[in-house]
Structure formats: C-alpha cells, structure tokens
Write a protein that holds these residues in place. Sequence first.
Motif, PDB file in Angstrom:
ATOM      1  N   GLU A 320       0.807  -1.218   0.000  1.00 51.30           N
ATOM      2  CA  GLU A 320       0.000   0.000   0.000  1.00 51.30           C
ATOM      3  C   GLU A 320       0.841   1.269   0.000  1.00 51.30           C
ATOM      4  OE1 GLU A 320      -2.415  -0.571   3.429  1.00 51.30           O
ATOM      5  OE2 GLU A 320      -3.888  -1.853   2.407  1.00 51.30           O
ATOM      6  N   LEU A 321       2.055   1.209   0.547  1.00 50.65           N
ATOM      7  CA  LEU A 321       2.857   2.431   0.641  1.00 50.65           C
ATOM      8  C   LEU A 321       3.600   2.780  -0.659  1.00 50.65           C
ATOM      9  CD1 LEU A 321       6.185   1.845   0.929  1.00 50.65           C
ATOM     10  CD2 LEU A 321       5.497   1.069   3.176  1.00 50.65           C
ATOM     11  N   GLN A 345      17.427  13.659  -2.993  1.00 49.63           N
ATOM     12  CA  GLN A 345      17.707  12.849  -1.805  1.00 49.63           C
ATOM     13  C   GLN A 345      16.520  12.834  -0.851  1.00 49.63           C
ATOM     14  OE1 GLN A 345      20.282  10.948  -1.292  1.00 49.63           O
ATOM     15  NE2 GLN A 345      19.853  10.337   0.832  1.00 49.63           N
ATOM     16  N   ALA A 346      15.750  13.925  -0.852  1.00 48.22           N
ATOM     17  CA  ALA A 346      14.588  13.994   0.042  1.00 48.22           C
ATOM     18  C   ALA A 346      13.563  12.914  -0.305  1.00 48.22           C
ATOM     19  CB  ALA A 346      13.949  15.371  -0.037  1.00 48.22           C
ATOM     20  N   GLN A 347      13.458  12.559  -1.592  1.00 46.05           N
ATOM     21  CA  GLN A 347      12.543  11.489  -1.994  1.00 46.05           C
ATOM     22  C   GLN A 347      12.944  10.159  -1.356  1.00 46.05           C
ATOM     23  OE1 GLN A 347      13.091  12.644  -6.403  1.00 46.05           O
ATOM     24  NE2 GLN A 347      11.085  11.647  -6.369  1.00 46.05           N
ATOM     25  N   LEU A 348      14.240   9.882  -1.363  1.00 44.17           N
ATOM     26  CA  LEU A 348      14.727   8.637  -0.766  1.00 44.17           C
ATOM     27  C   LEU A 348      14.492   8.640   0.735  1.00 44.17           C
ATOM     28  CD1 LEU A 348      16.192   5.945  -0.819  1.00 44.17           C
ATOM     29  CD2 LEU A 348      18.375   7.191  -0.834  1.00 44.17           C
ATOM     30  N   GLU A 349      14.761   9.752   1.395  1.00 46.43           N
ATOM     31  CA  GLU A 349      14.560   9.829   2.844  1.00 46.43           C
ATOM     32  C   GLU A 349      13.090   9.619   3.202  1.00 46.43           C
ATOM     33  OE1 GLU A 349      16.897   9.890   4.967  1.00 46.43           O
ATOM     34  OE2 GLU A 349      18.541  10.183   3.539  1.00 46.43           O
ATOM     35  N   ASP A 350      12.205  10.175   2.375  1.00 50.29           N
ATOM     36  CA  ASP A 350      10.770   9.995   2.614  1.00 50.29           C
ATOM     37  C   ASP A 350      10.368   8.533   2.455  1.00 50.29           C
ATOM     38  OD1 ASP A 350       7.881  10.961   2.789  1.00 50.29           O
ATOM     39  OD2 ASP A 350       7.905  10.070   0.779  1.00 50.29           O
ATOM     40  N   LEU A 352      12.315   5.863   2.825  1.00 56.23           N
ATOM     41  CA  LEU A 352      12.855   5.115   3.956  1.00 56.23           C
ATOM     42  C   LEU A 352      12.021   5.340   5.214  1.00 56.23           C
ATOM     43  CD1 LEU A 352      16.682   5.741   3.388  1.00 56.23           C
ATOM     44  CD2 LEU A 352      15.475   3.559   3.155  1.00 56.23           C
ATOM     45  N   ALA A 353      11.560   6.565   5.405  1.00 62.37           N
ATOM     46  CA  ALA A 353      10.727   6.854   6.579  1.00 62.37           C
ATOM     47  C   ALA A 353       9.417   6.076   6.515  1.00 62.37           C
ATOM     48  CB  ALA A 353      10.457   8.354   6.661  1.00 62.37           C
ATOM     49  N   ARG A 354       8.825   5.989   5.324  1.00 61.69           N
ATOM     50  CA  ARG A 354       7.576   5.235   5.180  1.00 61.69           C
ATOM     51  C   ARG A 354       7.808   3.739   5.379  1.00 61.69           C
ATOM     52  NH1 ARG A 354       5.981   5.703  -0.030  1.00 61.69           N
ATOM     53  NH2 ARG A 354       7.513   7.226  -0.736  1.00 61.69           N
ATOM     54  N   VAL A 410      18.920   1.818   9.817  1.00 60.08           N
ATOM     55  CA  VAL A 410      19.206   2.029   8.391  1.00 60.08           C
ATOM     56  C   VAL A 410      20.694   2.289   8.242  1.00 60.08           C
ATOM     57  CG1 VAL A 410      18.747   3.424   6.355  1.00 60.08           C
ATOM     58  CG2 VAL A 410      16.907   2.983   7.987  1.00 60.08           C
ATOM     59  N   CYS A 411      21.301   1.591   7.293  1.00 55.22           N
ATOM     60  CA  CYS A 411      22.734   1.765   7.060  1.00 55.22           C
ATOM     61  C   CYS A 411      22.975   1.915   5.562  1.00 55.22           C
ATOM     62  CB  CYS A 411      23.508   0.562   7.612  1.00 55.22           C
ATOM     63  SG  CYS A 411      25.286   0.664   7.370  1.00 55.22           S
ATOM     64  N   TYR A 412      23.756   2.930   5.187  1.00 55.94           N
ATOM     65  CA  TYR A 412      24.127   3.145   3.791  1.00 55.94           C
ATOM     66  C   TYR A 412      25.452   2.431   3.515  1.00 55.94           C
ATOM     67  CZ  TYR A 412      20.562   6.724   3.064  1.00 55.94           C
ATOM     68  OH  TYR A 412      19.368   7.395   2.921  1.00 55.94           O
ATOM     69  N   TYR A 413      25.570   1.918   2.310  1.00 50.26           N
ATOM     70  CA  TYR A 413      26.795   1.233   1.913  1.00 50.26           C
ATOM     71  C   TYR A 413      27.954   2.222   1.809  1.00 50.26           C
ATOM     72  CZ  TYR A 413      30.252  -0.881  -1.155  1.00 50.26           C
ATOM     73  OH  TYR A 413      31.432  -1.316  -1.695  1.00 50.26           O
ATOM     74  N   ASP A 414      29.144   1.771   2.244  1.00 47.02           N
ATOM     75  CA  ASP A 414      30.373   2.509   1.954  1.00 47.02           C
ATOM     76  C   ASP A 414      31.491   1.517   1.653  1.00 47.02           C
ATOM     77  OD1 ASP A 414      32.015   1.891   4.383  1.00 47.02           O
ATOM     78  OD2 ASP A 414      30.366   2.926   5.384  1.00 47.02           O
ATOM     79  N   GLN A 415      32.574   2.008   1.088  1.00 45.87           N
ATOM     80  CA  GLN A 415      33.645   1.160   0.571  1.00 45.87           C
ATOM     81  C   GLN A 415      34.268   0.294   1.653  1.00 45.87           C
ATOM     82  OE1 GLN A 415      34.504   0.707  -2.622  1.00 45.87           O
ATOM     83  NE2 GLN A 415      35.944  -0.872  -1.930  1.00 45.87           N
ATOM     84  N   SER A 416      34.292   0.776   2.890  1.00 42.72           N
ATOM     85  CA  SER A 416      34.934   0.015   3.964  1.00 42.72           C
ATOM     86  C   SER A 416      34.260  -1.329   4.194  1.00 42.72           C
ATOM     87  CB  SER A 416      34.915   0.821   5.266  1.00 42.72           C
ATOM     88  OG  SER A 416      33.577   1.039   5.701  1.00 42.72           O
ATOM     89  N   MET A 417      32.994  -1.434   3.830  1.00 47.53           N
ATOM     90  CA  MET A 417      32.286  -2.708   4.000  1.00 47.53           C
ATOM     91  C   MET A 417      32.906  -3.786   3.120  1.00 47.53           C
ATOM     92  SD  MET A 417      28.337  -1.449   4.147  1.00 47.53           S
ATOM     93  CE  MET A 417      27.808  -0.213   5.335  1.00 47.53           C
ATOM     94  N   ASP A 418      33.314  -3.410   1.915  1.00 44.16           N
ATOM     95  CA  ASP A 418      33.986  -4.382   1.048  1.00 44.16           C
ATOM     96  C   ASP A 418      35.286  -4.853   1.664  1.00 44.16           C
ATOM     97  OD1 ASP A 418      32.182  -4.659  -0.976  1.00 44.16           O
ATOM     98  OD2 ASP A 418      33.020  -3.079  -2.217  1.00 44.16           O
ATOM     99  N   ASP A 419      35.997  -3.930   2.307  1.00 39.95           N
ATOM    100  CA  ASP A 419      37.259  -4.299   2.947  1.00 39.95           C
ATOM    101  C   ASP A 419      37.018  -5.308   4.055  1.00 39.95           C
ATOM    102  OD1 ASP A 419      38.439  -2.474   1.251  1.00 39.95           O
ATOM    103  OD2 ASP A 419      38.387  -0.845   2.729  1.00 39.95           O
TER     104      ASP A 419
END
Length: 705
Positions: A320-321, A345-350, A352-354, A410-419
């Motif tokens: 529904e969302l 970016q505000a669209q993505l934040e909205d 994620l909030a939903r 919520v966690c965003y990907y960054d390069q250190s995760m690959d390491d």
Amino acid sequence: MMTILDCVVDKHNIWLVVVAAIVCAAGSWAIICLFERASRTTGMQRAGWHFLTAVAAGAAIWCTHFIAMLAYQPGAPVSFDPLMTIISLLVAIVGAGSGFLLAASGTRRHAPALGGAMVGMAIAVMHYTGMMAYRVQGIITWDKAYLLASIVLSVGLSAAAVHVALRRSMRLSRSVSAAVLFLAIVSLHFTGMTAFRVTPLLVDNSFSNPAAMQALALAVAIVALVIVGAGLASYMIDDSARTESLDQLRHMALNDSLTGLPNRASFADRLDHEIDIAKETNSKVALIGIDLDRFKEVNDLRGHGVGDMLLRSLGKRLMELSREGEFVARTGGDEFTAIQRYVDQAQLEDFLARLKAALFEPVKVLDLEITPGASLGVALYPDNAATQESLINNADLAMYRAKADLAHHVCYYDQSMDDVVRARRCLVNDLRAAIDNNQLAVHYQVQTSVSTTQIRGFEALLRWNHPEHGFIPPSQFIPLAEENGLIVQLGEWVLRQACADAASWTPPYKVAVNLSPAQFAHADLHKLIIEVLMSTGLAANRLELELTESTIFQDKERSFSVLRQIKALGVNIALDDFGTGYSSLEMLRSFPFDKIKLDRSFINEAEDSLQAKSIIRAVLTLGKSLEIPILAEGIETEGQLSLLGEEGCDEAQGFLLGRPIPIGMLVESGRISLNAEAASGQGPRVKTSIRSEPGDGETPVTLSA
C-alpha cells in the motif's frame, strides 16, 4: 428446360439466400477456430475438439445446402426423401471430420492439403446425396462440365483453406482460411445447382407450399446457428479458461504466494528496468535490503502460523505504501527488497521513513500485538555500483551492517564494508588451512566444587593462534565457521582431541565439550560419539556434552530422541547458558539433564543487582528440587564465589578459579598428570564402557577399543 439462371430466386426468397450465407459464414469461422484448437491439443482433449469440429462442419455445410435448396423455386412441386436427407447429413459430418483429422495428424508432409481435399470431397458428396433426396415433378438433367467444375472448386478451395489454417506463422491465417472455406461451400452449391436442370411436368396446378418451405428453412437455420454457436461458445470458454490459467500461472511465477508481493524473479526484472531508465534520465536508483528482526523468535515461540500472518500483514502494508517509481518485493523467508528511482535525496529519505513506519508499527495478530522491526541496508546506483549484481551485493552488506549495529536501523553502503568482507573471506580461507595444518589447539578450563574447591572436571575450549595475526578470539572465528559450513568439521576435531587428551589424565576427571546446533543436527552424531569413545579409549561417563536451550528448542521431539540415544551410552548431558534462551521448565521435566550451567550474565550482576541475585537463588532452588547439579559460569571475583557458596551452588567455573590453558600447562600446574601409556607415547588402550543410564530401559553395552 430450366436452369438455375432461368429460375432465379424470386423476391420472396432472397432472404433465405442471405440466411444461408450467414449460416455458411458463421459456420466456416467456427469450423476453422475449432480445427485450430484440435490441432494444438493432445489426448482426449484433441478427440473432443475434433468431434466438435466435425459436428460444426457437418451442420454448417448441410444446413447451408438445405436452406439454399428451399430458396430455390423450380416451378414444380417439391418434396424430400427423409432417408437420403439424413444420409447426406451423416456424410457431411463423417466426411468432414475424417478430413480434418487427417489434416491435423501430421503423418505426412502433405497431410493438411490431403485432409482439406477430403473435406472438399465430403462437401461435394453431401451436396449430391442431398440432391438425390430432392424430389421434383419434372425431368432432371445434369450439365457434366458444371458438375465436374463444382467438385474441383470444392476440393481445391477446401485444401487451400485447411492448409492456410495450419500456417500459424501467417498473419490473419484464421480469417483467410475461413473465407476460403466459405467460398468452397458456396461455389460448390451454386456451381452444382447450375449443373442441375429441371423440365417441369405440369400435371395440375398444385405446387409446394412456399410458406411451409420458408418456415422449414428458418427452423433449419436456427438449429444450424445453435450448433455452430455451441461450438464457438466451447472455443471461447476454453480460450477464456486458458487465458485465466496463463494469467494465474504468470501471477504465481512473478508473485509471492503468501504476501502477494512481487517475488525474486519480478524483483530482478524490475531492477534491470529501473537501472535502464536511470541511465536514460540521469536519475538514481536506491536498492534497499530489508531483513526482519526477531522473526525467528516469533516462529519459535508463537508458531509458523502466527509468523505467516505477520508476513501477510507486513506485505499488505508494504504494497500500500508504494508509489510511482517505487517497488517492494519479498525475496526470502523474512527478507524484503525495495527499489526507488529518484532525483532528489529527500525522496529517498521519505521512502525510507515510510518503510520504517510500516515495519516498526505494531501488528495485531490474533490476540497478540507484535512489533516486528527490521534492518535496512541501502546501496545506490550509480554511486555504489555499476551493475545489478554488485548493487545487490552492496545492499546486502549494508543490511548486515545495520543488523549488527543496534543503534541504527538504516545503514548506507560505503567502501569500507567491502574491505571487511574481503578480510572475513581471507580469514575463512585461513581457518580452512588451520584445520588442515593442525594450527588449532584445545585449551581446558577447570570446573571446581564451590564447597570443597576440589576439581570436578575441565571444559574443552577451541583456540586459534594465527601465524600472522596472532590469537584470534572464538567470538570472531566461530561465527565464520558456522556461516561457511566449517563448524561440523571443527566440532568433530575438538571432540576427538578432547577425548584423546582426557583419556590420558590422572586422576580421570570429566571433560566437557560444547556441541554446536549444526553438529547436533547431524544425522550421524550418535555414531560419531561411539567411534570417538572407542578410538580414544575414554570412558563414556567421563564425557559431558553441553548444549544450549535454543539448540534443543529448534526441534524438541528430535532433540530429546537424540539426547536419549547419547545418554544411553553413559555420556553426561549438560544444559548450557541456562536463563538466556527459552528456559522452559517443560524441557527440564521432559529430559533428565546431568547438569545445568547458569549463564555468566547473571553472575556478572549478582553483587549489584537484587534481581540477578533472586534469579540465581531461584535457579539453584529449581536444581535442588529436580536433583540436577548447577554450575555457575564466569566467576571472576571472591564476592561472586562467596555468594554462590552461601546460596548452595554445586560447581563453579571462571577466571578466578583458572583460565583456559593447554594440556601441557595443566600438567605443569600439577592439576593433572599423564598416565604411563600417554607419557610413553603409546596412546590409550583401555576398555570403554558404553552403557545405558539406569532407568532408560536399555541393556548396558560394553565395547573395547
């Protein structure tokens, strides 16, 4: 002398010719539709469709001929022979049906043309058999040229019609085929009637009743249309059912049956589509991996039925969302994946909030209120990845980071995760090498009596001293072993090494070995224990196996069955980490554990927390009432040990009493010595008693090793 050109249908019978044409046109369309369906099916369905084709063909051909004959006025009284009329109908049905059956058989390359020719011959034979039933008061003659031409037209056009009908690659093949078949029937009739000549014999002025003939023609037309309509209705119903079945199969293939959300296949297609659009429009795509928190706990404690209802409710919310440019799919048991194409970016934040609101809002299931919660990992295209595969992988990495970080959902990907992932993969490879190259070691931690401080036994603990990175804690490599399928191999190695070491000890203390969930689930665990005891020479009553509550709770019926088999050998069973899992009193009632190990988390708070102290007192009281010894883990201070002594705890284990050390240091400390055979390097040669516990109802078995 009169021909059909001379005896043109008068103005009162023009409408009968029109009716005949309508019947012929509708019949031709129905015949081709039914024949196509028959040619595409097999078995009994094929036979049924061929029967309908034959009936529709016979009715259309015969009724077209009969109505047109009733429209024809020869200028003399007319009647019909009933027997020959019926025979002509049967000829049409059987002849046309046989032709269509041959055409669809595919037995020969020219089968369609041959079958069509047979249909054309059936039309001609039906027509001239019908003409034999035609009784007119006059002299009948035939023009052989027209007669032969009618047969040639019927056979040729019918062969062409059937041939075209089976050319599925040809556009409009059905319409063309029906039109050609219509021409075959009409040309046969009118060319044949041109060959038919009547010279009336006017004995008196009595003629056939035109009104009666017209009524009969109308009745025949209605019956013909009903038959043809029934065939078409069958075709359309089947076509509709096929379409519905295909739609249903397509929905099942692309949607999750439990939640109704798109499934993994739909997700992959949609992600490709969104990435393509993002390339064209210079926008971005966010891929969000979602893993529910504590869902396994819901299934274990409340049952899979409640778990399914929870997933359905969440699926409805997520469906529904979703707005334009957003997509949510269920891609695993408790895993969902969301996609959003965005510019701001505000669209993505909205979005994620939903998503968070939908996943964290309590769900009412039966009389329960469950707050599911979830961990969300976000990876962006093209910022974090250039391909679908890498984008999915990066979203998973971010999601696992979110799962490990209790403070952020919520966690965003960054390069250190690959390491980190690369480092973990290297560590897994090193762990495999450590098993093969004997780089692992078993250390032993003492377990003592609280009241007498006497040694009761030792717990075997696995240690890894990496050749490059030094000591790696079990909390780091044990989860890696579980994730990568190495834990069973590690568990067997520890069991075998601990039993071999303990067999050489003097005095003959017990040795406690932990069993992992994967090891406990192994089908050959019972046989492995027997083989290890026999090969090492350790007495069965000197081995104590430790299992956590959660391991047993996963499948209690099977767990208790396996535990009874092991206990029947004389091996001791300890319930580890008591108080941290499900702590079911039913579990303690259902199985006679030899020991309960109180988790260190309660001991750590015992001196400062009245609640922890009360829990310890309750567990100790429970142990006394069930006559099960209690061992407290994690003793690090004299105050903790004194408290346990005051409360009547049986045994204790912890750094205060002794840290885990290798067997060599155990010998140096004087806590054990090695027997003569072990000291001489000859290995154990003792008789191992593998017996049933008293009361098990099984006969003790003694095996020698």
